[in-house]
Write an enzyme that holds these catalytic residues in place. Structure first.
Site, PDB file in Angstrom:
ATOM      1  N   GLU A  99       0.869  -1.332  -0.166  1.00 33.37           N
ATOM      2  CA  GLU A  99       0.061   0.005   0.034  1.00 33.37           C
ATOM      3  C   GLU A  99       0.804   1.315  -0.074  1.00 33.37           C
ATOM      4  OE1 GLU A  99      -2.324   3.524   2.061  1.00 33.37           O
ATOM      5  OE2 GLU A  99      -0.636   2.426   2.617  1.00 33.37           O
ATOM      6  N   ASP A 116      -9.711   0.146  20.651  1.00 30.62           N
ATOM      7  CA  ASP A 116     -10.573  -0.599  21.401  1.00 30.62           C
ATOM      8  C   ASP A 116     -12.097  -0.223  20.775  1.00 30.62           C
ATOM      9  OD1 ASP A 116     -11.931  -2.204  23.039  1.00 30.62           O
ATOM     10  OD2 ASP A 116     -12.071  -1.101  24.638  1.00 30.62           O
TER      11      ASP A 116
HETATM   12  N1  TRP Z   1      -2.769   5.653   3.495  1.00 29.65           N
HETATM   13  C1  TRP Z   1      -1.857   6.354   4.362  1.00 29.65           C
HETATM   14  C2  TRP Z   1      -0.712   5.563   4.699  1.00 29.65           C
HETATM   15  O1  TRP Z   1      -0.741   4.348   4.784  1.00 29.65           O
HETATM   16  C3  TRP Z   1      -2.447   6.900   5.589  1.00 29.65           C
HETATM   17  C4  TRP Z   1      -3.625   7.914   5.451  1.00 29.65           C
HETATM   18  C5  TRP Z   1      -3.594   9.262   5.092  1.00 29.65           C
HETATM   19  C6  TRP Z   1      -4.954   7.657   5.278  1.00 29.65           C
HETATM   20  N2  TRP Z   1      -4.655   9.733   4.986  1.00 29.65           N
HETATM   21  C7  TRP Z   1      -5.475   8.978   5.068  1.00 29.65           C
HETATM   22  C8  TRP Z   1      -5.658   6.299   5.208  1.00 29.65           C
HETATM   23  C9  TRP Z   1      -6.943   8.987   4.835  1.00 29.65           C
HETATM   24  C10 TRP Z   1      -7.112   6.672   4.974  1.00 29.65           C
HETATM   25  C11 TRP Z   1      -7.617   7.870   4.877  1.00 29.65           C
HETATM   26  O2  TRP Z   1       0.440   6.050   4.757  1.00 29.65           O
HETATM   27 ZN    ZN Z   2      -1.529   3.292   5.895  1.00 29.30          ZN
END
Ligand code: TRP
Ligand code: ZN
Ligand code: CA
Length: 437
Positions: free
Chosen positions: A169, A300
């Site tokens: 991801e 939680d």
């Molecule tokens: N996906 C991002 C990561 O893993 C984290 C993130 C930033 C995020 N803004 C978001 C996840 C908004 C969900 C929604 O680094």
């Molecule tokens: Zn993330």
């Protein structure tokens, strides 16, 4: 025969009352109502134990669980072993990114409608700079523990349940994009929804709900409303996590987020606590994203919200069909020439008022039914006389169905049958009774 459902919404409220009894000896209680099943509490200790394991994996593998590194594969193996032991059908989907092999872990819970698949997923990879315990051990552990709770409950939802842990991801939603592409249009069209959990234990947490599919969004909002916790719409970046490829393919999506590198405002600190002027997660994408970087309360609550959504959204209709029989077959002794006794039936899933021709089935065993005064009590306590006493009605038992105009009464709630024996000598008991809505 429908499966045994351990804790229905109904049963939670009136645990002592025999509800929806399929075993009423003298009263036919069919068809069985379709009741929503309340999700179990997800034990925080179990979720945290998974985080401890992910931390150990990172520590033993150069400090991270990043795509293409040994710590990622070890994370996949850890999650997969738990799922295999719990009865899941697991699949490792391989892909290549940046010259390294990546993996999505897919876990199918056997059963449910294969044409209506509810998915819940989280990315399991970290960045290279740290262990990735909030990002995204938190979502991964909550989804894992929810999947294990499904197994413990032997949940038999109407929809087919599928859980996923995505690889890469952090390199641009590589794993989830690969999965959605690999499905093809036919399989994609079977996806009833995808729930995404990426960062749900932020140390200075907010409670953000994705603003996507309205039913999914409302399901999460309802959960938090039940805890009196205000939520906000997630705005820290639409499309920044693994729901994006699903959304782009037309799948209804939703999810939760407790915040990354944006700063908590004073208004947010006022409603959620924590520190205004500080990031939701000061360790976002850095080496301090360890097990110390978790707010237990947020983890939680959000873990319970994951389970709530999986339970609620995988069930069929939560509205019992018209003609549903609500019954109580637990015997209640009627004291001779004594005080009134009652037996309760809880009605849920109805909107509005009770029918104008409410059928009240009564099965009272008694050796002189003229002794008995019988009333139906509506949820607000109003009484409807079903039967008066009579010194000349010497027959046994009251086994009949009364019709009551209950149209001024709210349907949902606890209805009671009240029986009083007003003359000495003959005795009996409420065998069972039922309401047909
Ligand atoms: N996906 C991002 C990561 O893993 C984290 C993130 C930033 C995020 N803004 C978001 C996840 C908004 C969900 C929604 O680094
Ligand atoms: Zn993330
Ligand atoms: Ca009597």
């Amino acid at each position: 025969m429908s499966p045994v459902r351990p804790r229905s919404l109904l049963a939670a409220a009136v645990a002592a009352t025999a509800l929806l009894s399929a075993a009423a000896p003298a009263v036919q209680a069919a068809p069985a109502p379709v009741a929503a099943v309340a999700a179990p509490d997800i034990p925080l200790a179990n979720v945290k134990a998974h985080l401890t394991q992910l931390q150990s994996i990172a520590t033993a593998n150069g400090g991270n669980r990043a795509h293409g590194r040994t710590g990622y594969r070890a994370s996949v193996d850890y999650v997969k072993a738990k799922l295999d032991a719990a009865g899941y059908t697991t699949t490792l989907q391989q892909f290549t990114s940046g010259g390294a092999t990546g993996y999505n872990l897919i876990a199918d819970w056997p059963g449910g409608d294969p044409n209506q698949v509810l998915m819940a997923g989280s990315h399991l990879d970290s960045v290279t700079s740290g262990a990735g315990i909030n990002d995204n051990g938190s979502g991964s552990a909550a989804v894992l523990e929810t999947a294990l709770a499904v197994s413990r409950a032997q949940l038999a939802p109407d929809k087919h349940l599928r859980f996923a842990w995505w690889g890469a991801e952090e390199l641009g939603l590589v794993g989830s994009k690969y999965y959605v592409n690999s499905l093809g249009t036919t399989e994609r069209s079977k996806l009833a929804g995808y729930l995404n959990f990426d960062m749900i234990g932020s140390p200075n947490p907010g409670y953000f709900v994705y603003d996507d599919d309205p039913v999914i969004e409302q399901t999460f909002k309802d959960y938090y409303a039940g805890l009196s916790i205000p939520t906000e719409i997630e705005t820290e970046g639409d499309g920044r996590s693994d729901h994006a490829p699903f959304k782009n393919a037309g799948v209804p999506v939703g999810g939760l987020f407790s915040g990354a590198d944006y700063t908590k405002t004073s208004a947010q600190a006022q409603k959620w606590g924590g520190t205004a002027g500080q990031a939701f997660d000061r360790c976002y994408h850095s080496s301090c994203d360890t097990t110390a970087n978790i707010n237990d309360t947020a983890l939680d609550r959000n873990s319970d919200a994951v389970a709530h959504a999986v339970w609620t959204l995988s069930a069929g209709s939560v509205t019992p069909p018209a003609g549903t029989v609500f019954s109580n077959a637990t015997d209640v002794a009627i004291p001779d020439n004594g005080g009134a006794v009652t037996s309760s039936v809880s009605v849920t899933g109805r909107t509005g008022n009770a029918p104008s021709a409410l059928k009240v089935g009564v099965d009272i065993k008694h050796t002189y039914r003229g002794d008995l005064v019988v009333d139906l009590l509506a949820p607000d306590g109003s009484a409807y006389r079903l039967k008066n006493s009579s010194g000349s009605d010497s027959a046994d038992n009251v086994i009949t169905t009364y019709t009551v105009d209950a149209s001024t009464e709210t349907a949902n709630g606890t209805w009671r049958l009240r029986v009083q024996d007003i003359a000495a000598q003959d005795t009996g008991y409420i065998d069972s009774w039922q309401l047909t809505f």
